[in-house]
Design a protein around this motif. Sequence first.
Motif, PDB file in Angstrom:
ATOM      1  N   THR A  99     -88.003 -58.914  21.423  1.00 43.55           N
ATOM      2  CA  THR A  99     -87.617 -58.363  20.117  1.00 43.55           C
ATOM      3  C   THR A  99     -88.669 -57.382  19.593  1.00 43.55           C
ATOM      4  O   THR A  99     -88.509 -56.819  18.515  1.00 43.55           O
ATOM      5  CB  THR A  99     -87.431 -59.494  19.090  1.00 43.55           C
ATOM      6  N   ARG A 100     -89.765 -57.179  20.325  1.00 40.57           N
ATOM      7  CA  ARG A 100     -90.797 -56.230  19.880  1.00 40.57           C
ATOM      8  C   ARG A 100     -90.282 -54.802  19.977  1.00 40.57           C
ATOM      9  O   ARG A 100     -89.650 -54.416  20.966  1.00 40.57           O
ATOM     10  CB  ARG A 100     -92.056 -56.390  20.744  1.00 40.57           C
ATOM     11  N   ALA A 101     -90.605 -54.000  18.971  1.00 36.74           N
ATOM     12  CA  ALA A 101     -90.067 -52.633  18.902  1.00 36.74           C
ATOM     13  C   ALA A 101     -90.525 -51.793  20.094  1.00 36.74           C
ATOM     14  O   ALA A 101     -89.740 -51.015  20.650  1.00 36.74           O
ATOM     15  CB  ALA A 101     -90.480 -51.976  17.591  1.00 36.74           C
ATOM     16  N   ASP A 102     -91.791 -51.940  20.517  1.00 39.28           N
ATOM     17  CA  ASP A 102     -92.252 -51.117  21.642  1.00 39.28           C
ATOM     18  C   ASP A 102     -91.589 -51.550  22.952  1.00 39.28           C
ATOM     19  O   ASP A 102     -91.258 -50.724  23.801  1.00 39.28           O
ATOM     20  CB  ASP A 102     -93.793 -51.148  21.753  1.00 39.28           C
ATOM     21  N   HIS A 103     -91.369 -52.849  23.091  1.00 42.10           N
ATOM     22  CA  HIS A 103     -90.634 -53.330  24.263  1.00 42.10           C
ATOM     23  C   HIS A 103     -89.215 -52.772  24.269  1.00 42.10           C
ATOM     24  O   HIS A 103     -88.679 -52.393  25.308  1.00 42.10           O
ATOM     25  CB  HIS A 103     -90.580 -54.869  24.261  1.00 42.10           C
ATOM     26  N   ARG A 104     -88.620 -52.746  23.063  1.00 45.51           N
ATOM     27  CA  ARG A 104     -87.243 -52.250  22.953  1.00 45.51           C
ATOM     28  C   ARG A 104     -87.166 -50.791  23.410  1.00 45.51           C
ATOM     29  O   ARG A 104     -86.229 -50.398  24.100  1.00 45.51           O
ATOM     30  CB  ARG A 104     -86.794 -52.410  21.495  1.00 45.51           C
ATOM     31  N   GLU A 105     -88.171 -50.010  23.029  1.00 44.93           N
ATOM     32  CA  GLU A 105     -88.191 -48.601  23.450  1.00 44.93           C
ATOM     33  C   GLU A 105     -88.337 -48.475  24.959  1.00 44.93           C
ATOM     34  O   GLU A 105     -87.648 -47.677  25.607  1.00 44.93           O
ATOM     35  CB  GLU A 105     -89.356 -47.865  22.770  1.00 44.93           C
ATOM     36  N   VAL A 135     -71.695 -42.259  26.970  1.00 44.21           N
ATOM     37  CA  VAL A 135     -71.355 -43.661  27.254  1.00 44.21           C
ATOM     38  C   VAL A 135     -70.138 -43.728  28.167  1.00 44.21           C
ATOM     39  O   VAL A 135     -70.107 -44.489  29.135  1.00 44.21           O
ATOM     40  CB  VAL A 135     -71.114 -44.437  25.934  1.00 44.21           C
ATOM     41  N   ARG A 136     -69.142 -42.915  27.897  1.00 41.16           N
ATOM     42  CA  ARG A 136     -67.940 -42.894  28.747  1.00 41.16           C
ATOM     43  C   ARG A 136     -68.277 -42.555  30.187  1.00 41.16           C
ATOM     44  O   ARG A 136     -67.728 -43.114  31.120  1.00 41.16           O
ATOM     45  CB  ARG A 136     -66.941 -41.848  28.236  1.00 41.16           C
ATOM     46  N   GLU A 137     -69.204 -41.619  30.339  1.00 41.02           N
ATOM     47  CA  GLU A 137     -69.546 -41.168  31.688  1.00 41.02           C
ATOM     48  C   GLU A 137     -70.630 -42.022  32.342  1.00 41.02           C
ATOM     49  O   GLU A 137     -71.069 -41.729  33.453  1.00 41.02           O
ATOM     50  CB  GLU A 137     -69.989 -39.694  31.634  1.00 41.02           C
ATOM     51  N   GLY A 138     -71.086 -43.059  31.630  1.00 42.89           N
ATOM     52  CA  GLY A 138     -72.058 -43.965  32.227  1.00 42.89           C
ATOM     53  C   GLY A 138     -73.459 -43.407  32.297  1.00 42.89           C
ATOM     54  O   GLY A 138     -74.284 -43.893  33.054  1.00 42.89           O
ATOM     55  N   ARG A 139     -73.766 -42.376  31.486  1.00 41.91           N
ATOM     56  CA  ARG A 139     -75.119 -41.831  31.503  1.00 41.91           C
ATOM     57  C   ARG A 139     -76.050 -42.609  30.586  1.00 41.91           C
ATOM     58  O   ARG A 139     -77.247 -42.690  30.823  1.00 41.91           O
ATOM     59  CB  ARG A 139     -75.097 -40.350  31.092  1.00 41.91           C
ATOM     60  N   THR A 140     -75.533 -43.136  29.509  1.00 41.92           N
ATOM     61  CA  THR A 140     -76.345 -43.872  28.540  1.00 41.92           C
ATOM     62  C   THR A 140     -75.746 -45.264  28.335  1.00 41.92           C
ATOM     63  O   THR A 140     -74.537 -45.385  28.178  1.00 41.92           O
ATOM     64  CB  THR A 140     -76.350 -43.138  27.182  1.00 41.92           C
ATOM     65  N   PRO A 141     -76.594 -46.306  28.341  1.00 41.73           N
ATOM     66  CA  PRO A 141     -76.052 -47.636  28.030  1.00 41.73           C
ATOM     67  C   PRO A 141     -75.536 -47.644  26.591  1.00 41.73           C
ATOM     68  O   PRO A 141     -76.125 -47.011  25.706  1.00 41.73           O
ATOM     69  CB  PRO A 141     -77.259 -48.563  28.169  1.00 41.73           C
ATOM     70  N   ALA A 142     -74.450 -48.356  26.366  1.00 44.31           N
ATOM     71  CA  ALA A 142     -73.821 -48.366  25.051  1.00 44.31           C
ATOM     72  C   ALA A 142     -74.777 -48.832  23.961  1.00 44.31           C
ATOM     73  O   ALA A 142     -74.799 -48.285  22.859  1.00 44.31           O
ATOM     74  CB  ALA A 142     -72.574 -49.258  25.091  1.00 44.31           C
ATOM     75  N   SER A 143     -75.583 -49.839  24.271  1.00 42.64           N
ATOM     76  CA  SER A 143     -76.484 -50.370  23.243  1.00 42.64           C
ATOM     77  C   SER A 143     -77.569 -49.362  22.897  1.00 42.64           C
ATOM     78  O   SER A 143     -77.966 -49.237  21.744  1.00 42.64           O
ATOM     79  CB  SER A 143     -77.101 -51.690  23.709  1.00 42.64           C
ATOM     80  N   THR A 144     -78.039 -48.620  23.890  1.00 39.73           N
ATOM     81  CA  THR A 144     -79.039 -47.582  23.639  1.00 39.73           C
ATOM     82  C   THR A 144     -78.440 -46.491  22.759  1.00 39.73           C
ATOM     83  O   THR A 144     -79.073 -46.033  21.784  1.00 39.73           O
ATOM     84  CB  THR A 144     -79.524 -46.980  24.972  1.00 39.73           C
ATOM     85  N   ALA A 161     -85.639 -46.957  27.728  1.00 36.48           N
ATOM     86  CA  ALA A 161     -86.006 -45.956  28.727  1.00 36.48           C
ATOM     87  C   ALA A 161     -85.673 -46.454  30.128  1.00 36.48           C
ATOM     88  O   ALA A 161     -85.120 -45.718  30.963  1.00 36.48           O
ATOM     89  CB  ALA A 161     -87.497 -45.626  28.609  1.00 36.48           C
ATOM     90  N   LEU A 162     -85.991 -47.720  30.378  1.00 34.89           N
ATOM     91  CA  LEU A 162     -85.710 -48.305  31.693  1.00 34.89           C
ATOM     92  C   LEU A 162     -84.214 -48.311  31.989  1.00 34.89           C
ATOM     93  O   LEU A 162     -83.771 -47.909  33.074  1.00 34.89           O
ATOM     94  CB  LEU A 162     -86.267 -49.734  31.744  1.00 34.89           C
ATOM     95  N   LEU A 163     -83.437 -48.756  31.008  1.00 39.70           N
ATOM     96  CA  LEU A 163     -81.984 -48.820  31.202  1.00 39.70           C
ATOM     97  C   LEU A 163     -81.404 -47.433  31.471  1.00 39.70           C
ATOM     98  O   LEU A 163     -80.568 -47.252  32.358  1.00 39.70           O
ATOM     99  CB  LEU A 163     -81.309 -49.417  29.957  1.00 39.70           C
TER     100      LEU A 163
END
Lengths: 330, 330
Positions: free
Chosen positions: A26-32, B306-315, A36-38
Motif C-alpha cells: 500500500t506504500r505510494a512509492d511501491h504503487r508507482e 486499455v482496450r488494446e492491452g497496452r495499459t493495465p486497467a488499474s494503472t 511501471a512494472l505492470l
Amino acid sequence: MSELAQRLKTGERRALAKAITLIESTRADHREQADALLTELMPATGRALRLGISGVPGVGKSTFIEAFGCFLLERGHRVAVLAVDPSSTLSGGAILGDKTRMEKLSMDERAFIRPSPSSGTLGGVAEKTREALLLCEAAGYDVVIVETVGVGQSETAVAGMTDLYLLLQLPNAGDDLQAIKKGVMELADLIVINKADLDPAAATRAQAQITSALRLLGSGRTPQGDHPNALQRVLQVSALKADGIAPLWEAIAAQRDSRVASGAWAARRREQSLAWMWERIQAGLRQAFVGQPGMAARLEAATAAVREGRTPASTAARQLLAAFKLRSPS
Amino acid sequence: MSELAQRLKTGERRALAKAITLIESTRADHREQADALLTELMPATGRALRLGISGVPGVGKSTFIEAFGCFLLERGHRVAVLAVDPSSTLSGGAILGDKTRMEKLSMDERAFIRPSPSSGTLGGVAEKTREALLLCEAAGYDVVIVETVGVGQSETAVAGMTDLYLLLQLPNAGDDLQAIKKGVMELADLIVINKADLDPAAATRAQAQITSALRLLGSGRTPQGDHPNALQRVLQVSALKADGIAPLWEAIAAQRDSRVASGAWAARRREQSLAWMWERIQAGLRQAFVGQPGMAARLEAATAAVREGRTPASTAARQLLAAFKLRSPS
C-alpha cells in the motif's frame, strides 16, 4: 525494475512472488513501481486461459484444484492458482491458497500458488488479484486459476476477471437449496458436480435438474459480455478419484475454441478491462468524496434522514454532492 | 409551493400531474422547488404498496394492468401506474403508460396513469420515477404500480424501487428460451403466467418448470434485501378473462403480511433508499469526473490503451484519478 521484469519473464518463481508482493503493497512509492512494472510487462500478458472456480465450503475445491492442476501439468501446462477472499482480512489468508491443501501441486516447479491478499475491501483484493493474474501470465503460466469461496460478491468479482467461470456443486444440490446464492449459478459457464462418486444417482439427477433450470431461466447476455448463445454446461467429476477431469478439460477447450472463433473471447476481455477501469475510477471518486473533511458528519446525518424517511434519497444525494468541492482544473 | 403540496395531498389529480412535471424538469430552479416539495411531502409518503411489473412485449402487460387495476378499484383502492422506459427517449414515451392501452383504468377518477419520462439515461428516468412514486403516495394512492419493458437494466431499477416485483410470463416459457434475460427471473417475487387460458396445459407445465427451477437456483438474499426464505411464487392468470386476479392479490397480501411481520418489508425500503442515495452520488461524481475540462481526451486515450492491452486497467484508473482535481474544502 527492469531486472525484476526480466527475471519474472524467464519464469523465476521468486521474482514472480516478489512482484506480487510489490503490487500488494500500500506504500505510494511501491504503487508507482508496481504500475511501471505492470506497464512494462503488458506485452507479455494475455496469453493464459483464465479460469475462475468457486464453490461453497465442503464442495471439495482444494481437492479439485489439486487433481485438475496435476492433470494440466501432465499435459505440459504451467499452472498458477490465485485467490479472492475478502474474509481473509480476518483469517489472515489461511482459508484460500493454503499450500498444504494442494500438496502435490504446490511442490511442483511448474505450478505457482499464492494465497489471497490478506487485507482490504473486496474491490481492493480483486484489483490485486487481477494484477497478480497479469504477472502470472507474464511469467509464462498458461493456465491461471482464480478461486474464491462464496463470500459477498466475490463470485461476481472472479467471474469478471476470468475467461470461464466454473462453479463446483455437490451431488445433492437439488435438496440442499440454501447452499447456492441467488444469481451465482447463472454466472457460471461450466457447472461441475464434484464428488459424483459418492452418490452417482443423485449426481445424475442434479445434473439433469440444473441443466433444465439453466435452460429455463434464460440464456441472454451475461454481465461478462457473453454471446447470447454461449451454452452453459453441466458435468460430473470425482476429483478424489481424478475421474471426469479429461472430459471437463475438453469441455473447457470446446467453449474456448467456439468463443475465440466468434470473437466473444476477446470481446469479454476488453469489456472486463474497461469495466475494471471504471470500477476503480468509481471507487477512487467515492474514496475522495467520503474522505473530504466534514463529509463524514454530513453523510451520517443524511443517512439517518434517508433511513427515517425524512429526506428523499435523491435530495440527500444532491445536497451531499453540492457540499463536495471540486477544484478548477490546472 | 405549499399550495401545490396541499392540493396534491387532497388527491387532486391535476396537482399531482403538475408536481410530476416539476420533478421531471431539468431547470435548476425547478429542481430546487422539486426538492423542497418532496421534502415537505415526505411525512405523507411510504403508505402505498409499491408493485413492480415487467414482461416482454406481447406478454399482455397493458391488459393485465387494466384488469388488475380495475379489480383493485372495485376493492376500494386507489391505483397509480408509472413507467420506467429509457427507450422512450426515442419513441417519445408512447410505448409505456399510454392511456389508450388502459381505457377503463385511465377513465376512472380513482386511478392515475403517467407515462415514462421521455428523456434521460436509465438512472435519470429511474430517479424521476422514484420521486413520482413518492408524490403518488402523498396524493393518497395506496397501490402504485411501476411497469417496465425488458430494456437494459430497467428490470433491476424497477425491482430496486418497489416492495414486490412481479414478472409476467407467457405459457410457453419453457420453449421460448430467448425471451427471458439472464437474472431477471431471479429478481421476481411473483411470477405470473399470463394468457393461461390460451393453452392451460402449457401454462401448468410452465408453472411447474419455473417453480422447480427457482427452487434449484438458490434462495439467498437478493440485491433488494429480501430475507433468505422469502419464497418466490408462480401463479396462473388470464387477464383478458379477469381470471386468477383474486388469488394473485391474495398471494401479494400474504407476502406483504409475512414480510411486514418479519421486518423484511421495512428493511428492504431502507436499503433501497440508501442504495438509491449512493447510486445518485456515484452518478454525480462520475458526471463531474467525465465533465472536467480535458478529461474527455484523457479518457479516450486511456480507453484505447486499455482496450488494446497496452495499459493495465488499474494503472489507467489511477492516472485518470490523479488528473482529476479536487478543491480543498471551503
